[in-house]
Design an enzyme around this catalytic site. Structure first.
Site, short mmCIF file in Angstrom:
data_model
loop_
_atom_site.label_atom_id
_atom_site.label_comp_id
_atom_site.label_asym_id
_atom_site.label_seq_id
_atom_site.Cartn_x
_atom_site.Cartn_y
_atom_site.Cartn_z
N ASP A 1 -1.76 6.29 3.63
CA ASP A 1 -0.76 5.29 4.00
C ASP A 1 0.28 5.85 4.98
O ASP A 1 0.98 5.07 5.64
CB ASP A 1 -0.04 4.76 2.75
CG ASP A 1 -0.93 3.82 1.96
OD1 ASP A 1 -1.99 3.41 2.48
OD2 ASP A 1 -0.58 3.49 0.81
N ARG B 1 -13.38 -2.02 1.53
CA ARG B 1 -12.71 -1.97 0.23
C ARG B 1 -13.57 -2.55 -0.89
O ARG B 1 -13.23 -3.58 -1.50
CB ARG B 1 -11.34 -2.64 0.30
CG ARG B 1 -10.47 -2.00 1.36
CD ARG B 1 -9.05 -2.41 1.29
NE ARG B 1 -8.28 -1.57 0.40
CZ ARG B 1 -6.96 -1.53 0.40
NH1 ARG B 1 -6.27 -2.28 1.19
NH2 ARG B 1 -6.32 -0.75 -0.43
N LYS C 1 6.11 -0.22 -3.84
CA LYS C 1 5.23 -1.40 -3.96
C LYS C 1 3.98 -1.05 -4.76
O LYS C 1 3.57 -1.79 -5.65
CB LYS C 1 4.83 -1.88 -2.56
CG LYS C 1 3.69 -2.87 -2.54
CD LYS C 1 3.30 -3.28 -1.14
CE LYS C 1 2.29 -2.39 -0.48
NZ LYS C 1 0.89 -2.55 -0.94
N ASN C 2 3.38 0.08 -4.44
CA ASN C 2 2.10 0.43 -5.07
C ASN C 2 2.23 0.83 -6.53
O ASN C 2 1.24 1.01 -7.22
CB ASN C 2 1.39 1.54 -4.28
CG ASN C 2 0.82 1.01 -2.97
OD1 ASN C 2 0.87 -0.19 -2.71
ND2 ASN C 2 0.29 1.90 -2.16
N CYS D 1 -10.95 -6.15 4.15
CA CYS D 1 -9.59 -6.41 4.59
C CYS D 1 -9.39 -5.68 5.91
O CYS D 1 -10.33 -5.16 6.49
CB CYS D 1 -8.57 -5.97 3.56
SG CYS D 1 -8.37 -4.20 3.52
N ARG E 1 4.76 -7.29 3.95
CA ARG E 1 4.09 -7.01 2.67
C ARG E 1 4.64 -5.73 2.03
O ARG E 1 4.57 -5.56 0.82
CB ARG E 1 2.58 -6.84 2.89
CG ARG E 1 1.85 -8.12 3.16
CD ARG E 1 0.35 -7.84 3.25
NE ARG E 1 -0.02 -6.89 2.22
CZ ARG E 1 -0.91 -5.91 2.38
NH1 ARG E 1 -1.54 -5.77 3.52
NH2 ARG E 1 -1.19 -5.10 1.38
#
Ligand code: UD1
Length: 419
Positions: free
Chosen positions: A306, A121, A22-23, A116, A398
Site C-alpha cells: 500500500d 483479488r 481503515k484496514n 478490482c 475511500r
C-alpha cells in the site's frame, strides 16, 4: 465531476494527527456481527469505505450510530445473512464479512467480489479457511453460498500465502467455532493484532496474533467491548512522502513507531531526518530526495504494497534511479502512466518499475485509478510546479480522511472543485 486541484511547489511545514487505520476498522466492524452486546469503536476514520461497511451492518440488522470518529454497533438482533450485490460492489473488501456472518447465522450469501483496480483479488484462501472449519461452500451464477447448519468446528488451517483478508476471515469464523483452530502461515500485519485485541476484548481466546501461527480456542459467544483502532500506518507514510517531496518538516502525531519500521529506512535512504518521541514522528526532508536503491513489497514486516505508490511518487524527483518490485498484487502500477503525465520517467517490466528521477515535475490533468495510486498523484502534485488536477477522487476518498484539510493546514494549496 469532482476534482482535487493542487498548486504544487509549496513547502509543507506543520503537524498532522494521523487517523485510525481503515484496514483495521473494516475487519473490526465486520467482527461486531459476532457480538451480542453493544460495542464502541473509537478512532474509526470518516471514509466512504467505512460508510459502506456500516451500510452492510445495517442491512444485516445491526443498529449503528456513527458520530465523528466513534462507531457504536448493537448486533444483538442480527437477522440477515446475505449481502446484496449493490453493497458488495461499494467495497471490494466486504468479503471480510464472510467469516463473521457465517459463524453468527450459520450461513452467508454473497456475490463474488471479482477483480478490482489492482488485480484479480481471488478469494480462494478465504473459502479454503471456511471449508476447513466445516462450511459447505457453493458458487453459483456469481453468488457464493456458505453454510454450516451445525456450527463451525475448529481445525488446522494452513494458508499457502499469508493473505491479510483470509487470515481475518479465518479468525472471525474460528472465534466461536467448537474447539481449537490453528492458523498457520497467517498474515502478521498490525491490523491482524488489532482485530484480535478487539475480539479478545469481547471475550474471544486468540493467541499469537502478529506471529506466523495463531491459535484460537472457540468460545460460545462474544459480549461487547470498547476499542480504539490503531493509527493508519499507510496514511502516515503518505504524509511522510508528501514531506519528502516538498522539503517539508512535519510532525505526525499518534503513530505507533514499530508499525512504521518497514518504511522509515526508505525515507532515511532518501535523505530525510527522522526522529521519534513516544507516539510522535518528526520528519525533515532534504532539498531533493536521494534515490532508493531497491524496494520489494512483501507481507508484513516487509515493505507494504500500500505504500508502494506514494513512495514511487517520491522517487520520481529523486537524485538518481530507483527500483521497485511489486510482489503482492499483479497490476498495481496503474499510477505510472499518470505520474508520467506529470513528467516522471518510469519504465515498468512485469513486476519491476525503474524510476529515473527527474529534477522536477510539472502540473497536468491526471486521473486516480485506485486508492493508493490516487494518493501517489496527490504526493506528486504537491511536488509539481504549476497546477495538477486530479479526477477519480472517489478512490482517494475511500482511504484518506480530511486529506485536503490536513494538507492545507501545513501549507499546501489544495482544493476540491465540482465540475
Ligand atoms: C489487504 C488490505 C490491502 C493491502 C493488502 C496487502 C484491507 C481492507 N486491505 O487486502 O490494502 O494492499 O491487504 O497488504 O485490509 N490472494 C489470493 N487468494 C486469496 C486472497 C488473496 O490469491 O484468497 C492474493 C491476492 O490476490 C494478492 C495477495 O494474495 O495477490 C495479497 O492479498 P491479501 O493479503 O489477501 O490482501 P487483502 O486482504 O485483499
Amino acid at each position: 465531476m469532482e476534482k482535487i486541484i493542487i498548486e504544487g511547489g509549496k513547502r509543507l511545514i506543520g503537524e498532522i494527527n494521523v487517523h485510525g487505520a481503515k484496514n483495521s476498522a473494516l475487519p473490526i466492524l465486520a467482527a461486531t456481527v459476532l457480538t451480542t452486546k453493544r460495542t464502541v469503536i473509537h478512532n474509526c476514520p470518516k471514509l466512504t469505505d467505512i460508510d459502506a461497511a456500516i451500510n452492510i451492518l445495517e442491512h444485516l440488522g445491526c443498529i449503528v450510530d456513527h458520530t465523528e470518529d466513534c462507531v457504536t454497533v448493537d448486533a444483538s438482533n442480527i437477522g440477515g445473512s446475505d449481502i446484496p450485490d449493490s453493497l458488495m460492489r461499494e467495497m471490494r473488501s466486504s468479503v471480510v464479512f464472510l467469516g463473521a456472518v457465517l459463524a453468527r447465522t450459520g450461513k452467508a450469501s454473497f456475490s463474488t467480489p471479482g477483480g478490482c483496480e489492482i488485480g484479480l483479488r481471488p478469494i480462494d484462501l478465504h473459502l479454503f479457511a471456511m471449508s476447513r472449519l466445516g462450511a459447505v461452500v457453493k458458487e453459483d451464477f456469481g453468488r457464493l453460498e456458505c453454510e454450516c447448519p451445525n456450527g463451525l468446528i475448529g481445525d488446522e488451517i494452513i494458508l499457502s500465502f499469508p493473505s491479510v483478508g483470509a487470515t481475518e476471515n479465518a479468525i472471525l469464523a474460528a472465534v466461536t467455532a467448537k474447539g481449537t483452530t490453528t492458523i498457520i502461515n497467517c498474515a502478521r500485519e498490525p491490523e491482524i493484532s488489532d482485530l484480535a485485541d478487539f475480539l479478545n476484548g469481547c471475550g474471544a481466546k486468540i493467541s499469537g496474533a502478529g506471529e506466523g501461527t495463531i491459535v484460537i480456542e472457540g468460545v460460545k459467544q462474544l459480549a461487547g467491548t470498547e476499542h480504539t483502532v490503531i493509527p493508519d500506518r499507510i496514511e502516515a507514510t503518505t504524509y511522510m512522502a508528501s514531506a519528502a517531496v516538498t522539503q517539508g518538516k512535519m510532525i505526525l502525531n499518534g503513530i505507533i513507531p514499530a508499525h512504521l519500521g518497514p518504511v522509515i529506512p526508505i525515507f532515511e535512504e532518501a535523505g530525510c531526518d527522522i526522529s521519534i518521541m513516544g507516539r510522535k514522528l518528526y520528519i525533515s526532508a532534504p532539498p531533493r530526495p536521494k534515490r532508493i536503491k531497491s524496494i520489494k513489497t512483501m507481507p508484513y514486516p516487509g515493505f507494504p504494497t500500500d505504500a508502494q505508490a506514494p513512495i514511487m511518487a517520491m522517487t520520481t524527483i529523486a537524485d538518481g534511479t530507483s527500483v521497485i518490485i511489486e510482489n503482492i498484487f499483479e497490476s498495481r502500477y496503474k499510477h505510472v502512466n499518470e505520474l508520467s503525465r506529470l513528467g516522471a520517467k518510469i519504465k515498468v517490466e512485469g513486476r519491476m518499475a525503474v524510476i529515473e528521477g527527474v529534477p522536477g515535475l510539472y502540473g497536468a490533468p491526471v486521473v486516480a485509478g485506485d486508492l493508493r495510486g490516487g494518493a501517489a498523484l496527490v504526493v506528486a502534485g504537491l511536488a509539481a510546479e504549476g497546477i495538477t488536477e486530479i479526477e477519480g477522487i472517489a478512490h482517494i476518498d475511500r482511504g484518506h480522511a480530511d486529506f485536503e484539510k490536513n494538507l492545507t493546514m501545513i501549507g499546501a494549496v489544495i482544493t476540491r472543485e465540482n465540475g
